[in-house]
Design an enzyme around this catalytic site. Structure first.
Site, PDB file in Angstrom:
ATOM      1  N   SER A 112      -4.220  41.074  21.226  1.00  0.00           N
ATOM      2  CA  SER A 112      -3.667  39.973  22.029  1.00  0.00           C
ATOM      3  C   SER A 112      -2.532  40.377  22.962  1.00  0.00           C
ATOM      4  O   SER A 112      -2.211  39.621  23.880  1.00  0.00           O
ATOM      5  CB  SER A 112      -3.119  38.890  21.102  1.00  0.00           C
ATOM      6  OG  SER A 112      -4.076  37.907  20.882  1.00  0.00           O
ATOM      7  N   LYS A 130      -3.056  40.249  26.607  1.00  0.00           N
ATOM      8  CA  LYS A 130      -3.022  38.976  27.348  1.00  0.00           C
ATOM      9  C   LYS A 130      -1.811  38.902  28.276  1.00  0.00           C
ATOM     10  O   LYS A 130      -1.887  38.361  29.377  1.00  0.00           O
ATOM     11  CB  LYS A 130      -2.979  37.792  26.370  1.00  0.00           C
ATOM     12  CG  LYS A 130      -4.244  37.634  25.551  1.00  0.00           C
ATOM     13  CD  LYS A 130      -4.051  36.694  24.367  1.00  0.00           C
ATOM     14  CE  LYS A 130      -5.334  36.565  23.554  1.00  0.00           C
ATOM     15  NZ  LYS A 130      -5.125  35.938  22.242  1.00  0.00           N
ATOM     16  N   TYR A 152     -12.907  40.694  28.197  1.00  0.00           N
ATOM     17  CA  TYR A 152     -11.760  40.344  27.344  1.00  0.00           C
ATOM     18  C   TYR A 152     -11.780  41.167  26.044  1.00  0.00           C
ATOM     19  O   TYR A 152     -10.756  41.680  25.594  1.00  0.00           O
ATOM     20  CB  TYR A 152     -11.798  38.837  27.048  1.00  0.00           C
ATOM     21  CG  TYR A 152     -10.909  38.412  25.910  1.00  0.00           C
ATOM     22  CD1 TYR A 152      -9.549  38.218  26.107  1.00  0.00           C
ATOM     23  CD2 TYR A 152     -11.429  38.230  24.623  1.00  0.00           C
ATOM     24  CE1 TYR A 152      -8.730  37.853  25.044  1.00  0.00           C
ATOM     25  CE2 TYR A 152     -10.622  37.878  23.567  1.00  0.00           C
ATOM     26  CZ  TYR A 152      -9.270  37.692  23.782  1.00  0.00           C
ATOM     27  OH  TYR A 152      -8.456  37.351  22.730  1.00  0.00           O
ATOM     28  N   TYR A 174       2.302  32.936  19.313  1.00  0.00           N
ATOM     29  CA  TYR A 174       1.417  31.864  18.835  1.00  0.00           C
ATOM     30  C   TYR A 174       2.242  30.626  18.475  1.00  0.00           C
ATOM     31  O   TYR A 174       3.181  30.280  19.196  1.00  0.00           O
ATOM     32  CB  TYR A 174       0.572  32.331  17.642  1.00  0.00           C
ATOM     33  CG  TYR A 174      -0.068  33.682  17.845  1.00  0.00           C
ATOM     34  CD1 TYR A 174      -0.967  33.881  18.892  1.00  0.00           C
ATOM     35  CD2 TYR A 174       0.225  34.751  17.021  1.00  0.00           C
ATOM     36  CE1 TYR A 174      -1.567  35.109  19.086  1.00  0.00           C
ATOM     37  CE2 TYR A 174      -0.377  35.991  17.208  1.00  0.00           C
ATOM     38  CZ  TYR A 174      -1.263  36.159  18.238  1.00  0.00           C
ATOM     39  OH  TYR A 174      -1.836  37.376  18.429  1.00  0.00           O
ATOM     40  N   VAL A 224      -3.056  40.930  16.641  1.00  0.00           N
ATOM     41  CA  VAL A 224      -3.512  40.954  15.243  1.00  0.00           C
ATOM     42  C   VAL A 224      -3.662  42.346  14.640  1.00  0.00           C
ATOM     43  O   VAL A 224      -3.812  42.463  13.430  1.00  0.00           O
ATOM     44  CB  VAL A 224      -4.859  40.238  15.005  1.00  0.00           C
ATOM     45  CG1 VAL A 224      -4.716  38.750  15.067  1.00  0.00           C
ATOM     46  CG2 VAL A 224      -5.935  40.753  15.902  1.00  0.00           C
TER      47      VAL A 224
HETATM   48  N1  GLN Z   1      -9.306  40.262  20.186  1.00  0.00           N
HETATM   49  C1  GLN Z   1      -8.710  39.320  19.294  1.00  0.00           C
HETATM   50  C2  GLN Z   1      -9.436  37.982  19.346  1.00  0.00           C
HETATM   51  O1  GLN Z   1      -9.862  37.583  20.396  1.00  0.00           O
HETATM   52  C3  GLN Z   1      -7.259  39.172  19.673  1.00  0.00           C
HETATM   53  C4  GLN Z   1      -6.560  38.152  18.846  1.00  0.00           C
HETATM   54  C5  GLN Z   1      -5.138  38.451  18.567  1.00  0.00           C
HETATM   55  O2  GLN Z   1      -4.625  39.575  18.662  1.00  0.00           O
HETATM   56  N2  GLN Z   1      -4.474  37.423  18.111  1.00  0.00           N
HETATM   57  O3  GLN Z   1      -9.620  37.341  18.342  1.00  0.00           O
END
Ligand code: GLN
Length: 334
Positions: free
Chosen positions: A83, A86, A209, A261, A279
């Protein structure tokens, strides 16, 4: 609540400058030592390959905008960025098409819902609201220019490599593992399309993505990438202007509101800096004008944020005087 453990840690005032080089070096070593014994948290396993991560692996790195680097532990260990991508893809999209367009399609507000929420899209008439959770991030990736998905992927790869100051590589195993199990993200892509928020092939964009999430970085790379955002888009190692200074300002504002988050409010309260977690156990935290902190440790709290990473970052925010809200150190230091 966040796992910060700042009891008795002095709160230094935000002065606009980093402390002296050897002091930063010392605080980074102390932050690492203090957080290392903490065993709390669980390694993510919803992407099967991520479950193989070593829960003991722990690295911390601070990059200053002048290119100084301070590392402790496994700061060179590679892991998939997940994530955290992003934040940087948001910057690339804004740089390419302008933040107004990204704002119209995606938005900048916190949904207060978990990163993979589908409800958030439904509650907001298809407007994903938040570019730092999956729905908004998939819509953001679709805004990175390219005649084909492959062209968009090339732009994302080149842009993220520019932030890191080195050519980043894909972890093929993580990519394959997530691509085989990301039906939820595919559904989010389709839902965005049904609301007219995605005018490209949803499955192709979800694939781009998924690839951006599978790029390998280290805590060191995260610190350099963050320090680029801290210095108006100029990479502290290569000197490359990766995105504009306005885009960095806008991106950091989005991170302050959304980077952790549904714990983003607590993060701003405790750490007082824009940050972004992923994550696989990484966190990047940016001190505008000064530098950035990159941490890596796989065990996560219930919202998906690295436990040791939170602790080390909270410690460094205080001891290096990075909290943007700390203007006075008289009083209790609580
Ligand atoms: N690639 C992961 C997903 O889309 C990224 C999520 C994350 O790091 N929170 O679920």
């Amino acid at each position: 609540m966040l796992e910060t453990d700042t009891e008795g840690v002095p709160q230094r005032v935000a002065t606009g400058r980093m402390p002296a080089w050897d002091e930063v070096e010392e605080w980074v070593a102390l932050a690492y030592e203090r957080a290392r014994p903490v065993a709390a948290g669980t390694v993510a396993d919803y992407i099967p390959v991520l479950a193989e991560a070593d829960p003991e692996s722990f690295g911390v790195c601070v990059a200053e905008v002048d290119g100084s680097l301070h590392s402790a532990g496994d700061a060179q260990v590679l892991f998939s960025i997940q994530s955290i991508s992003k934040a940087f893809v948001y910057a690339l999209a804004c740089d390419a098409v302008g933040h107004e367009r990204v704002g119209d399609i995606v938005g900048v507000n916190n949904t207060g819902l978990p990163f993979n929420s589908v409800i958030a899209i439904e509650l907001n008439a298809g407007h994903p609201m938040n570019p730092m959770v999956n729905a908004g991030a998939i819509a953001t990736t679709a805004l990175v220019p390219g005649d084909t998905a492959e062209d968009t992927w090339s732009a994302v790869l080149a842009g993220l490599s520019g932030f890191a100051g080195r050519p980043l590589e894909l972890d093929e195993r993580v990519y394959a593992s997530e691509a085989a199990t990301n039906q939820r993200n595919q559904a989010i892509g389709r839902l965005l399309q049904s609301y007219g928020r995605l005018d490209r092939d949803p499955l192709e964009i979800v694939d781009v993505y998924t690839r951006q999430c599978s790029l390998l970085v280290s805590a060191h790379d995260l610190a350099v990438m963050g320090a680029t955002l801290a210095d108006g888009g100029v990479n502290p190692i290569t000197g490359q202007q990766v995105v504009s200074a306005d885009v960095c300002r806008d991106t950091l504002a989005v991170l302050a509101a959304n980077g952790l988050y549904e714990r983003s409010g607590e993060w701003l309260f405790e750490i007082g800096l824009p940050g972004k977690s992923g994550v696989s156990g990484g966190i990047v935290t940016v001190a505008p004008g000064k530098g950035a902190i990159g941490t890596f440790s796989p065990p996560l709290d219930s919202a998906g944020n690295s436990v040791r990473g939170q602790r080390a970052t909270a410690y460094l925010s205080r001891t290096l005087g990075l909290n943007i809200f700390a203007s006075d150190d008289r009083g209790s230091n609580a």
